[in-house]
Motif scaffolding. Structure first.
Motif, PDB file in Angstrom:
ATOM      1  N   VAL A   1       0.813  -1.091   0.041  1.00 29.81           N
ATOM      2  CA  VAL A   1      -0.148   0.106   0.159  1.00 29.81           C
ATOM      3  C   VAL A   1       0.895   1.355   0.033  1.00 29.81           C
ATOM      4  O   VAL A   1       0.567   2.289  -0.717  1.00 29.81           O
ATOM      5  N   LEU A   2       1.857   1.139   0.821  1.00 24.72           N
ATOM      6  CA  LEU A   2       2.908   2.454   1.045  1.00 24.72           C
ATOM      7  C   LEU A   2       3.574   2.820  -0.137  1.00 24.72           C
ATOM      8  O   LEU A   2       4.053   3.883  -0.604  1.00 24.72           O
ATOM      9  N   LYS A   3       3.594   1.901  -1.266  1.00 25.49           N
ATOM     10  CA  LYS A   3       4.328   2.199  -2.713  1.00 25.49           C
ATOM     11  C   LYS A   3       3.347   2.938  -3.322  1.00 25.49           C
ATOM     12  O   LYS A   3       3.859   3.586  -4.368  1.00 25.49           O
ATOM     13  N   VAL A   4       2.069   2.986  -3.234  1.00 22.34           N
ATOM     14  CA  VAL A   4       1.209   3.844  -3.732  1.00 22.34           C
ATOM     15  C   VAL A   4       0.736   5.022  -3.195  1.00 22.34           C
ATOM     16  O   VAL A   4       0.444   5.940  -3.606  1.00 22.34           O
TER      17      VAL A   4
ATOM     18  N   PRO B   1       2.177   6.764  -0.076  1.00 23.37           N
ATOM     19  CA  PRO B   1       3.270   6.833   0.808  1.00 23.37           C
ATOM     20  C   PRO B   1       3.078   7.289   2.287  1.00 23.37           C
ATOM     21  O   PRO B   1       4.042   6.940   3.041  1.00 23.37           O
ATOM     22  N   ASP B   2       2.160   8.102   2.499  1.00 22.42           N
ATOM     23  CA  ASP B   2       1.927   8.628   3.969  1.00 22.42           C
ATOM     24  C   ASP B   2       0.917   7.761   4.594  1.00 22.42           C
ATOM     25  O   ASP B   2       0.284   8.218   5.678  1.00 22.42           O
ATOM     26  N   ALA B   3       0.403   6.916   3.880  1.00 27.92           N
ATOM     27  CA  ALA B   3      -0.632   5.884   4.452  1.00 27.92           C
ATOM     28  C   ALA B   3      -0.482   5.440   5.958  1.00 27.92           C
ATOM     29  O   ALA B   3       0.949   5.297   6.397  1.00 27.92           O
ATOM     30  N   LYS B   4      -1.478   5.305   6.954  1.00 22.08           N
ATOM     31  CA  LYS B   4      -1.121   4.563   8.226  1.00 22.08           C
ATOM     32  C   LYS B   4      -1.829   3.545   8.493  1.00 22.08           C
ATOM     33  O   LYS B   4      -2.973   3.071   7.711  1.00 22.08           O
ATOM     34  N   LEU B   5      -1.319   2.442   9.086  1.00 25.84           N
ATOM     35  CA  LEU B   5      -1.801   1.228   9.376  1.00 25.84           C
ATOM     36  C   LEU B   5      -2.229   1.370  10.864  1.00 25.84           C
ATOM     37  O   LEU B   5      -1.428   1.537  11.653  1.00 25.84           O
ATOM     38  N   LEU B   6      -3.382   1.344  11.325  1.00 27.73           N
ATOM     39  CA  LEU B   6      -3.978   1.437  12.702  1.00 27.73           C
ATOM     40  C   LEU B   6      -4.278   0.125  13.171  1.00 27.73           C
ATOM     41  O   LEU B   6      -5.275  -0.529  12.699  1.00 27.73           O
ATOM     42  N   PHE B   7      -3.558  -0.466  13.859  1.00 27.74           N
ATOM     43  CA  PHE B   7      -3.419  -1.884  14.184  1.00 27.74           C
ATOM     44  C   PHE B   7      -3.672  -1.970  15.723  1.00 27.74           C
ATOM     45  O   PHE B   7      -3.312  -1.659  16.541  1.00 27.74           O
ATOM     46  N   VAL B   8      -5.069  -2.370  15.816  1.00 25.72           N
ATOM     47  CA  VAL B   8      -5.769  -2.529  17.416  1.00 25.72           C
ATOM     48  C   VAL B   8      -5.856  -3.801  17.569  1.00 25.72           C
ATOM     49  O   VAL B   8      -6.453  -4.654  16.984  1.00 25.72           O
ATOM     50  N   GLY B   9      -5.387  -4.223  19.029  1.00 23.89           N
ATOM     51  CA  GLY B   9      -5.395  -5.780  19.246  1.00 23.89           C
ATOM     52  C   GLY B   9      -4.301  -6.172  19.920  1.00 23.89           C
ATOM     53  O   GLY B   9      -3.178  -5.262  20.042  1.00 23.89           O
ATOM     54  N   ASP B  10      -4.500  -7.371  21.004  1.00 17.63           N
ATOM     55  CA  ASP B  10      -3.326  -7.853  21.743  1.00 17.63           C
ATOM     56  C   ASP B  10      -3.345  -9.379  21.319  1.00 17.63           C
ATOM     57  O   ASP B  10      -4.440  -9.774  20.804  1.00 17.63           O
ATOM     58  N   GLY B  11      -2.269 -10.315  21.515  1.00 19.74           N
ATOM     59  CA  GLY B  11      -2.154 -11.484  21.552  1.00 19.74           C
ATOM     60  C   GLY B  11      -0.812 -11.775  21.165  1.00 19.74           C
ATOM     61  O   GLY B  11       0.111 -11.337  21.342  1.00 19.74           O
TER      62      GLY B  11
ATOM     63  N   LYS C   1       8.274  -7.601  12.618  1.00 24.59           N
ATOM     64  CA  LYS C   1       8.164  -7.553  10.864  1.00 24.59           C
ATOM     65  C   LYS C   1       8.080  -6.153  10.544  1.00 24.59           C
ATOM     66  O   LYS C   1       8.593  -6.019   9.438  1.00 24.59           O
ATOM     67  N   GLY C   2       7.359  -5.553  11.066  1.00 22.22           N
ATOM     68  CA  GLY C   2       6.969  -4.049  10.567  1.00 22.22           C
ATOM     69  C   GLY C   2       8.536  -3.172  10.542  1.00 22.22           C
ATOM     70  O   GLY C   2       8.629  -2.278   9.833  1.00 22.22           O
ATOM     71  N   ILE C   3       9.441  -3.674  11.589  1.00 20.53           N
ATOM     72  CA  ILE C   3      10.654  -2.856  11.875  1.00 20.53           C
ATOM     73  C   ILE C   3      11.553  -3.585  10.691  1.00 20.53           C
ATOM     74  O   ILE C   3      12.167  -2.745   9.777  1.00 20.53           O
ATOM     75  N   GLU C   4      11.458  -4.787  10.482  1.00 18.63           N
ATOM     76  CA  GLU C   4      12.362  -5.275   9.259  1.00 18.63           C
ATOM     77  C   GLU C   4      11.862  -4.936   7.974  1.00 18.63           C
ATOM     78  O   GLU C   4      12.748  -4.797   7.209  1.00 18.63           O
ATOM     79  N   LYS C   5      10.742  -4.556   7.739  1.00 18.21           N
ATOM     80  CA  LYS C   5      10.227  -4.110   6.474  1.00 18.21           C
ATOM     81  C   LYS C   5      10.458  -2.468   6.521  1.00 18.21           C
ATOM     82  O   LYS C   5      10.220  -1.997   5.057  1.00 18.21           O
ATOM     83  N   GLY C   6      10.669  -1.889   7.355  1.00 19.84           N
ATOM     84  CA  GLY C   6      11.167  -0.499   7.291  1.00 19.84           C
ATOM     85  C   GLY C   6       9.884   0.131   7.542  1.00 19.84           C
ATOM     86  O   GLY C   6       9.996   1.550   6.955  1.00 19.84           O
ATOM     87  N   ILE C   7       8.643  -0.152   7.829  1.00 17.34           N
ATOM     88  CA  ILE C   7       7.538   0.598   7.984  1.00 17.34           C
ATOM     89  C   ILE C   7       6.823   1.017   9.225  1.00 17.34           C
ATOM     90  O   ILE C   7       5.799   1.396   9.374  1.00 17.34           O
ATOM     91  N   GLN C   8       7.566   0.846  10.155  1.00 16.08           N
ATOM     92  CA  GLN C   8       7.411   1.161  11.747  1.00 16.08           C
ATOM     93  C   GLN C   8       6.530   2.532  11.838  1.00 16.08           C
ATOM     94  O   GLN C   8       5.759   2.465  12.719  1.00 16.08           O
TER      95      GLN C   8
ATOM     96  N   LYS D   1       0.458  -8.143  -2.646  1.00 21.64           N
ATOM     97  CA  LYS D   1       0.453  -6.818  -3.880  1.00 21.64           C
ATOM     98  C   LYS D   1      -1.150  -6.821  -4.412  1.00 21.64           C
ATOM     99  O   LYS D   1      -1.650  -5.474  -4.328  1.00 21.64           O
ATOM    100  N   LYS D   2      -1.775  -7.527  -4.625  1.00 25.78           N
ATOM    101  CA  LYS D   2      -3.149  -7.559  -5.298  1.00 25.78           C
ATOM    102  C   LYS D   2      -3.984  -7.146  -4.148  1.00 25.78           C
ATOM    103  O   LYS D   2      -5.077  -6.456  -4.521  1.00 25.78           O
ATOM    104  N   TRP D   3      -4.020  -7.751  -3.124  1.00 25.61           N
ATOM    105  CA  TRP D   3      -4.708  -7.097  -1.814  1.00 25.61           C
ATOM    106  C   TRP D   3      -4.324  -5.689  -1.608  1.00 25.61           C
ATOM    107  O   TRP D   3      -5.460  -5.034  -1.483  1.00 25.61           O
ATOM    108  N   ALA D   4      -3.238  -5.296  -1.563  1.00 22.54           N
ATOM    109  CA  ALA D   4      -2.892  -3.665  -1.595  1.00 22.54           C
ATOM    110  C   ALA D   4      -3.600  -2.942  -2.862  1.00 22.54           C
ATOM    111  O   ALA D   4      -4.451  -1.897  -2.551  1.00 22.54           O
ATOM    112  N   GLU D   5      -3.713  -3.549  -3.995  1.00 21.99           N
ATOM    113  CA  GLU D   5      -4.276  -2.687  -5.091  1.00 21.99           C
ATOM    114  C   GLU D   5      -5.870  -2.629  -4.838  1.00 21.99           C
ATOM    115  O   GLU D   5      -6.298  -1.629  -5.028  1.00 21.99           O
ATOM    116  N   CYS D   6      -6.314  -3.536  -4.057  1.00 21.30           N
ATOM    117  CA  CYS D   6      -7.697  -3.593  -3.943  1.00 21.30           C
ATOM    118  C   CYS D   6      -7.931  -2.588  -2.831  1.00 21.30           C
ATOM    119  O   CYS D   6      -8.881  -1.826  -2.889  1.00 21.30           O
TER     120      CYS D   6
END
Length: 374
Positions: A223-226, A228-238, A247-254, A325-330
């Protein structure tokens, strides 16, 4: 006028989760002059709902958790408890994994029983196999069988039970008006979380294998490739939350992910989102998807979500095989729409109105109470 019937629920844990939300939604609306709910839990570590339950007059009992070796201890604990508590005539189990051990004991005390299916898989691996084997006797043990969807019922009880008069689908109902999109709620949450006008993709669920949270990170990378300033609001614990953060840190999108942990202001959080994602590997129903639709959100979910949870054209059901990738396009295509329709009427027509379902379940408990006293 009925006496104050005390319904005993075996819930396992009082953390924030689907089955817990279901029974708490009912508990808040039920006529507590007629009826009270009490709870048995075997995971006292998770106690989010404990203060609220006690404030409404409910009792909580702590039992040992089945570990595969303490079969005799479990049986003794249940017998000792029921010897001391003759007040219970109605028992509702939301735990299925080892319910086959205690259900026959409960029934032997003349108590009417319900076993409730809130899911349609135990996942994979040895632990899941053990649960599957333990669950097999359930279809022969309870007085009544309930499920959040037809598929969840068939999975746990089999087709024969689901065709009988002892089986009922009980919708995981919500207060639809509470979830209607609210601009003030949106503004409040966005200010709290430091979000301005950015596009927000939302994920709100328990962070477990079932909900496929690592896939959400992969989608966000695309999604960020299309956007760039988008945010992922990640709610939950587990149990997978640390892996997701890593993984977010490894992908550089933290910097583009906002982790809130578990929260109960769900309607406010949904109002702050622009699109909702639920790529579950399996799902008994998918109540969070219904809540997202109630908020007028465009949603993308996996093919594993049950038909009953898709009650509007706001939902795009997409195969996980299409890949991130296809999910992100959607997701990006869905982001183009800014409309937030009022879906309260749709929710009620689909049978997910909390008031209607509370009355239905209360009457059923009253019927069971009468049966137990005959």
């Amino acid at each position: 006028m009925y006496p104050n019937i005390r319904v005993l629920h075996m819930i396992g844990t009082l953390e924030i989760g689907g089955s817990q939300a279901f029974i708490m939604n009912i508990y808040r609306k039920i006529d507590r002059n007629k009826m009270q709910f009490d709870f048995i839990v075997d995971s006292p570590k998770y106690a989010y709902y404990v203060p609220e339950i006690k404030s409404m007059g409910g009792k909580i009992y702590y039992f040992p958790k089945f570990n595969g070796k303490n079969y005799i201890e479990i049986k003794k604990f249940w017998k000792d408890f029921l010897d001391k508590h003759k007040e219970y005539k109605v028992f509702h189990s939301h735990v299925r994994s080892y319910a086959s051990i205690y259900l026959p004991i409960v029934k032997s005390y003349g108590i009417k029983t319900i076993i409730h299916s809130h899911n349609n898989s135990n996942g994979k691996g040895f632990k899941a196999l053990c649960k599957n084997l333990l669950q097999l006797p359930l279809r022969f043990q309870a007085d009544y069988y309930m499920a959040c969807s037809k598929e969840a019922g068939k999975w746990l009880f089999g087709k024969k039970v689901c065709m009988s008069k002892k089986f009922f689908v009980i919708n995981n109902a919500i207060d639809a008006n509470e979830f209607v999109f609210n601009y003030e709620k949106r503004k409040k949450i966005r200010e709290e979380l430091g979000i301005n006008t950015e596009f927000v993709l939302g994920f709100l669920a328990r962070v477990t294998e079932q909900k496929n949270p690592l896939f959400v990170i992969d989608v966000m990378v695309e999604v960020l490739k299309v956007i760039p300033d988008a945010k992922l609001l990640f709610v939950g614990d587990g149990e997978l939350l640390s892996k997701v953060k890593k993984k977010g840190i490894e992908k550089g999108i933290q910097k583009n992910i906002i982790f809130t942990g578990a929260r109960t202001d769900v309607s406010d959080l949904l109002s702050s989102m622009d699109c909702y994602i639920l790529p579950s590997l399996w799902e008994g129903l998918g109540i969070s998807l219904i809540e997202a639709q109630a908020s007028g959100l465009k949603c993308i979910c996996s093919e594993n979500i049950q038909d009953e949870a898709i009650i509007s054209k706001l939902v795009t059901r997409y195969s996980l095989e299409n890949g991130p990738k296809k999910w992100a396009e959607c997701v990006c295509k869905l982001s183009e729409s800014k409309e937030r329709p009022n879906m309260a009427e749709n929710i009620e027509k689909a049978g997910f109105d909390i008031n209607e379902n509370t009355i239905k379940l209360q009457k059923f408990y009253e019927k069971m109470y009468e049966e137990s006293n005959r």
